[in-house]
Design an enzyme around this catalytic site. Structure first.
Site: not given
Length: 253
Positions: A60, A65-66, A85, A161, A248
Site C-alpha cells: 500500500d 499521504e499516510d 503499513r 478517512h 492519498c
C-alpha cells in the site's frame, strides 16, 4: 503555493494490499497508466516531482499521504494505524530530510494516518477512524499548537478517512459528501455538495491553479467548475478498488 510533490510507484504487490471495497481486483497495467496520468496532472500544476521507486514489501506504500503531514515549518511523521503499513515511514523520513530539518513524530500507542488530517489555512482537522486513534490525534494536536496552529479532533461515523469525505479547495470552499454535508464543524465554509452516487469525488486536491478530480464524476466536476475553479480530471478506478483517492497518492508542499 506548492513547490514540490512526492509520489511513489505502485508495486506488483499492490493487488494484495488492504481494501474494504467490493469493486474487484486491480488491473496492474492500468494502475501504472493511471499513476502516470496522476503525475502528469501534478506536473501541469507546476510542482517538482520526486518519484520514488516501488517497494514490494509494502503493497500500500503508493499511498504516501499516510506517512507524513507537511507544513511550511516542519514535518510530522505519522504512525500509520494498519500494522502492515506501519514501517512505510522508515522509507519516507530519509526522503523528507532533503526538504526539512525540523521533524516531529507520532509515537505508539498513538496512531495517525495522514489521510485523516485536513489542513485549512491555519487550522487542522484530525479525524478519529480505524487508522487514527485518540492518543495519536491528541499528540498531533499538541505538536501543531506549539506553532500557533489550531487543531480540532473530529469523530468519524461513516468514512474510512477524514479526507475520504471532505476536501478544501481554497477560496474558503470545501467539497463535502456524506456525514460532512451537515457537520457543524464545517458550516463556516462555502460548500460544494457531492451527491451520494458520486461520494468518491469528495476526495479531490487543490494544487496551485488547479483542482485535480477523479474523472467521470460529472455532477461534482461541473459544480466545482461552476464555482470558478480550473479542473484536471484523472482516471482513478484501480486506486478506488483499494480505498485510495487523489490525496492519498502524493505529499504536496
Amino acid at each position: 503555493m506548492f513547490k514540490n510533490a512526492i509520489v511513489k510507484k505502485p508495486g506488483e504487490s499492490y493487488i494484495n494490499g488492504l481494501t474494504t471495497s467490493d469493486l474487484g481486483s486491480p488491473d496492474y497495467d492500468l494502475l501504472l497508466q493511471q499513476h502516470e496520468a496522476y503525475i502528469k496532472a501534478l506536473e501541469k500544476c507546476d510542482v517538482t516531482i520526486t518519484d520514488l521507486p516501488a517497494n514490494e514489501e509494502f503493497p500500500d506504500s503508493t499511498f504516501v499521504e499516510d506517512t507524513a503531514v507537511l507544513t511550511k515549518e516542519f514535518a510530522i511523521i505519522c504512525n500509520p494505524g494498519a500494522s502492515s503499513r506501519n514501517r512505510e515511514t522508515e522509507e519516507m523520513v530519509p526522503v523528507l530530510k532533503n526538504f526539512y530539518s525540523l521533524f516531529h513524530y507520532i509515537q505508539a500507542p498513538g496512531y495517525v494516518d495522514g489521510g485523516d488530517v485536513l489542513q485549512i489555512d491555519n487550522k487542522f482537522y484530525i479525524g478519529l477512524s480505524d487508522r487514527t486513534n485518540r492518543h495519536g490525534a491528541e499528540q498531533f494536536k499538541a505538536i501543531v499548537e506549539q506553532y500557533q496552529y489550531e487543531a480540532v479532533i473530529v469523530q468519524l461515523e461513516e468514512f474510512f478517512h477524514l479526507k475520504t469525505g471532505i476536501a478544501y479547495i481554497g477560496n474558503d470552499t470545501v467539497v463535502v459528501g456524506g456525514e460532512f454535508i451537515d457537520h457543524p464543524l464545517f458550516n463556516g465554509y462555502k460548500k460544494i455538495i457531492v451527491p451520494k452516487e458520486e461520494e468518491y469525488a469528495s476526495n479531490c486536491i487543490r494544487v496551485n491553479d488547479y483542482v485535480i478530480m477523479p474523472e467521470d464524476f460529472t455532477t461534482t466536476i461541473s459544480k466545482v467548475e461552476n464555482a470558478g475553479f480550473n479542473v484536471i480530471e484523472v482516471p482513478m478506478s484501480e486506486f478506488q478498488k483499494h480505498d485510495g483517492g487523489l490525496s492519498c497518492l502524493s505529499l504536496r508542499f
